[in-house]
Design an enzyme around this catalytic site. Structure first.
Site, PDB file in Angstrom:
ATOM      1  N   ALA A  34       0.817  -1.209   0.000  1.00  0.00           N
ATOM      2  CA  ALA A  34       0.000   0.000   0.000  1.00  0.00           C
ATOM      3  C   ALA A  34       0.854   1.264   0.000  1.00  0.00           C
ATOM      4  O   ALA A  34       1.977   1.288   0.518  1.00  0.00           O
ATOM      5  CB  ALA A  34      -0.918   0.004   1.223  1.00  0.00           C
ATOM      6  N   ARG A  59      -0.441  -9.509  -3.809  1.00  0.00           N
ATOM      7  CA  ARG A  59      -1.059 -10.476  -4.716  1.00  0.00           C
ATOM      8  C   ARG A  59      -0.097 -10.896  -5.825  1.00  0.00           C
ATOM      9  O   ARG A  59      -0.148 -12.021  -6.313  1.00  0.00           O
ATOM     10  CB  ARG A  59      -2.314  -9.868  -5.335  1.00  0.00           C
ATOM     11  CG  ARG A  59      -3.407  -9.523  -4.339  1.00  0.00           C
ATOM     12  CD  ARG A  59      -4.055 -10.749  -3.751  1.00  0.00           C
ATOM     13  NE  ARG A  59      -5.221 -10.428  -2.951  1.00  0.00           N
ATOM     14  CZ  ARG A  59      -5.926 -11.315  -2.252  1.00  0.00           C
ATOM     15  NH1 ARG A  59      -5.553 -12.594  -2.262  1.00  0.00           N
ATOM     16  NH2 ARG A  59      -6.977 -10.943  -1.560  1.00  0.00           N
ATOM     17  N   TYR A  83      -0.899 -13.526   1.353  1.00  0.00           N
ATOM     18  CA  TYR A  83      -1.326 -12.948   2.628  1.00  0.00           C
ATOM     19  C   TYR A  83      -1.327 -13.999   3.730  1.00  0.00           C
ATOM     20  O   TYR A  83      -0.829 -13.767   4.841  1.00  0.00           O
ATOM     21  CB  TYR A  83      -2.728 -12.339   2.507  1.00  0.00           C
ATOM     22  CG  TYR A  83      -2.844 -11.148   1.596  1.00  0.00           C
ATOM     23  CD1 TYR A  83      -1.720 -10.452   1.139  1.00  0.00           C
ATOM     24  CD2 TYR A  83      -4.088 -10.694   1.181  1.00  0.00           C
ATOM     25  CE1 TYR A  83      -1.838  -9.368   0.305  1.00  0.00           C
ATOM     26  CE2 TYR A  83      -4.220  -9.595   0.347  1.00  0.00           C
ATOM     27  CZ  TYR A  83      -3.093  -8.940  -0.089  1.00  0.00           C
ATOM     28  OH  TYR A  83      -3.214  -7.855  -0.916  1.00  0.00           O
ATOM     29  N   LEU A  99      -4.829  -2.930   3.904  1.00  0.00           N
ATOM     30  CA  LEU A  99      -5.517  -3.387   2.710  1.00  0.00           C
ATOM     31  C   LEU A  99      -6.723  -2.504   2.395  1.00  0.00           C
ATOM     32  O   LEU A  99      -7.166  -1.713   3.250  1.00  0.00           O
ATOM     33  CB  LEU A  99      -5.986  -4.838   2.910  1.00  0.00           C
ATOM     34  CG  LEU A  99      -4.888  -5.896   3.003  1.00  0.00           C
ATOM     35  CD1 LEU A  99      -5.475  -7.232   3.445  1.00  0.00           C
ATOM     36  CD2 LEU A  99      -4.162  -6.042   1.671  1.00  0.00           C
ATOM     37  N   HIS A 104     -10.501  -5.404   5.400  1.00  0.00           N
ATOM     38  CA  HIS A 104      -9.982  -5.249   6.763  1.00  0.00           C
ATOM     39  C   HIS A 104     -10.470  -6.343   7.702  1.00  0.00           C
ATOM     40  O   HIS A 104      -9.682  -6.941   8.442  1.00  0.00           O
ATOM     41  CB  HIS A 104     -10.381  -3.880   7.323  1.00  0.00           C
ATOM     42  CG  HIS A 104      -9.563  -2.765   6.774  1.00  0.00           C
ATOM     43  ND1 HIS A 104      -9.680  -1.464   7.215  1.00  0.00           N
ATOM     44  CD2 HIS A 104      -8.606  -2.742   5.817  1.00  0.00           C
ATOM     45  CE1 HIS A 104      -8.833  -0.699   6.551  1.00  0.00           C
ATOM     46  NE2 HIS A 104      -8.180  -1.453   5.696  1.00  0.00           N
ATOM     47  N   LYS A 122      -7.663   2.537   9.412  1.00  0.00           N
ATOM     48  CA  LYS A 122      -9.050   2.905   9.535  1.00  0.00           C
ATOM     49  C   LYS A 122      -9.701   3.026   8.166  1.00  0.00           C
ATOM     50  O   LYS A 122      -8.985   3.288   7.187  1.00  0.00           O
ATOM     51  CB  LYS A 122      -9.194   4.186  10.368  1.00  0.00           C
ATOM     52  CG  LYS A 122      -9.041   5.517   9.625  1.00  0.00           C
ATOM     53  CD  LYS A 122      -7.773   5.778   8.928  1.00  0.00           C
ATOM     54  CE  LYS A 122      -6.592   5.887   9.865  1.00  0.00           C
ATOM     55  NZ  LYS A 122      -5.321   6.004   9.083  1.00  0.00           N
ATOM     56  N   ARG A 190      -9.275   3.959  -7.450  1.00  0.00           N
ATOM     57  CA  ARG A 190      -9.469   4.469  -6.090  1.00  0.00           C
ATOM     58  C   ARG A 190     -10.938   4.509  -5.719  1.00  0.00           C
ATOM     59  O   ARG A 190     -11.304   4.271  -4.571  1.00  0.00           O
ATOM     60  CB  ARG A 190      -8.871   5.869  -5.970  1.00  0.00           C
ATOM     61  CG  ARG A 190      -8.823   6.389  -4.547  1.00  0.00           C
ATOM     62  CD  ARG A 190      -7.991   7.643  -4.463  1.00  0.00           C
ATOM     63  NE  ARG A 190      -8.671   8.785  -4.999  1.00  0.00           N
ATOM     64  CZ  ARG A 190      -9.279   9.716  -4.249  1.00  0.00           C
ATOM     65  NH1 ARG A 190      -9.295   9.592  -2.951  1.00  0.00           N
ATOM     66  NH2 ARG A 190      -9.859  10.747  -4.791  1.00  0.00           N
TER      67      ARG A 190
END
Length: 382
Positions: A34, A59, A83, A99, A104, A122, A190
């Site tokens: 990320a 991935r 993962y 993630l 989450h 968050k 996004r």
């Protein structure tokens, strides 16, 4: 200006220190490659003697390997099982989960079942019920989970809270919070609902404004008075992806709260980015206090206190006075990492976000969207 430049330099070039052999360092495993991770974990880890960047999973294995080389992780995992392979590694002590929001809950639960502590970006989950399930499992397994509302660990917001709690300005009447950002990206990637289900884009940012309202008021919402959301576009895949949001609350102790969030502020004249609004203002019976830039105060912030009938003053708080650890250039994420490691290592952190706080915050966000949905249903029906 010199202090600002000094902070920027040290934030961008944190001094690297050796691991502390006196206390077993914690091996961190990161799920996903990320964009938030360098600022939220990698850079802060360089100045923490008990944090090791042990592994990263993605991935795509090549992406994981490249990310590991670029950011100093010792190992990498990739592919469909990447993962889980990271979680199953017995040397991983802590899982950092940045993630996409819709993943989450699934991967935090898997990490806890694998016996790992979790630093969770968050919003923690999609619902308050899922948050409660996470903390229930963590309690049964004696593991630490923290939802990463990093700003709460910085001296700036804690100074505002101390001013309010001191009674200097009298009881709180209203609180308003704004979080806006200039338009930067297209909707592709996004702004997709599949990875961020049920208004996931704004839920993270709405969570910030709800959180700061609740924190400064020392109370929870009792009712959502108004709520309005503007979708990113009219395209079907964006109809539940918000770009703007407004809401007003009734909180305990007769406090009124207002919030506004906008991730797509248009540019001035079509090409000049607008300055983000990251502020919170508290009006009390005996004056007001406002913090500019509560979200990333480590770069620059100001706390303006205006007592009724007295001179206004401006304060800044980049580090704690007294016994608490910290440097003027520590970021919110570095203060957060300090607290998280202290908790995992069995020490008392300077501040902490309790499970009940995280559950209450998600419940408040859910109530906002329930209000939005009820209003939308009314207009569709009539």
């Amino acid at each position: 200006m010199f202090a600002l430049l000094s902070r920027i330099y040290h934030i961008s070039n944190p001094p690297k220190i050796k691991n502390d052999d006196a206390c077993k360092p914690l091996n961190f495993g990161c799920l996903g490659a990320a964009k938030i991770t360098p600022g939220a974990l990698v850079n802060p880890s360089h100045t923490h003697p008990e944090v090791v960047l042990y592994a990263v999973a993605a991935r795509d294995l090549k992406r994981a390997e490249t990310y590991a080389r670029e950011h100093g992780f010792q190992k990498s995992f990739g592919g469909e099982t990447g993962y889980q392979d990271l979680i199953d590694d017995p040397n991983v002590d802590v899982v950092y989960n940045p993630l996409p929001n819709g993943l989450h809950f699934e991967w935090t639960m898997k990490a806890l079942k694998g016996g790992k502590h979790v630093l969770l970006e968050k919003p923690a989950t999609n619902t308050a019920a899922e948050v409660a399930a996470i903390y229930a499992l963590a309690a049964r397994k004696n593991l630490v989970v923290l939802e990463a509302f990093h700003y709460r660990f910085h001296p700036a917001i804690q100074r505002v809270k101390a001013i309010l709690d001191s009674g200097e300005l009298g009881p709180i009447k209203t609180i308003s919070a704004s979080l806006t950002a200039p338009r930067r990206h297209s909707a592709r990637g996004r702004h997709t609902l599949e990875l961020r289900p049920w208004r996931r884009i704004q839920k993270g940012k709405t969570g910030y404004t709800v959180n700061v309202l609740r924190y400064l008021a020392s109370s929870n919402p009792t009712a959502v008075i108004t709520a309005k959301a503007v979708p990113y576009s009219s395209r079907p895949e964006h109809k539940q992806v918000d770009k703007m949001f407004w809401a007003t609350f009734a909180l305990e102790n007769d406090i009124i709260g207002e919030l506004h969030s906008n991730l797509e502020e248009p540019k001035l004249f079509g090409f000049i980015p607008r300055v983000p609004k990251l502020s919170a203002t508290v009006e009390c019976a005996g004056g007001t206090v406002k913090i500019f830039n509560f979200l990333i105060p480590h770069y620059y912030h100001s706390i303006t206190i205006s007592p009724t009938g007295k001179s206004r003053r401006v304060e800044r708080a980049y580090s704690f006075n007294g016994a608490a650890k910290g440097e003027d250039w520590w970021t919110t994420y570095r203060y957060q990492l300090e607290a998280f490691v202290d908790k995992v290592q069995g020490r008392n952190p300077q501040t902490w976000i309790e499970p009940e706080d995280t559950v209450a915050n998600m419940k408040s966000v859910e109530e906002i969207y329930a209000k939005v949905n009820s209003i939308s249903a009314f207009f569709i029906t009539y």
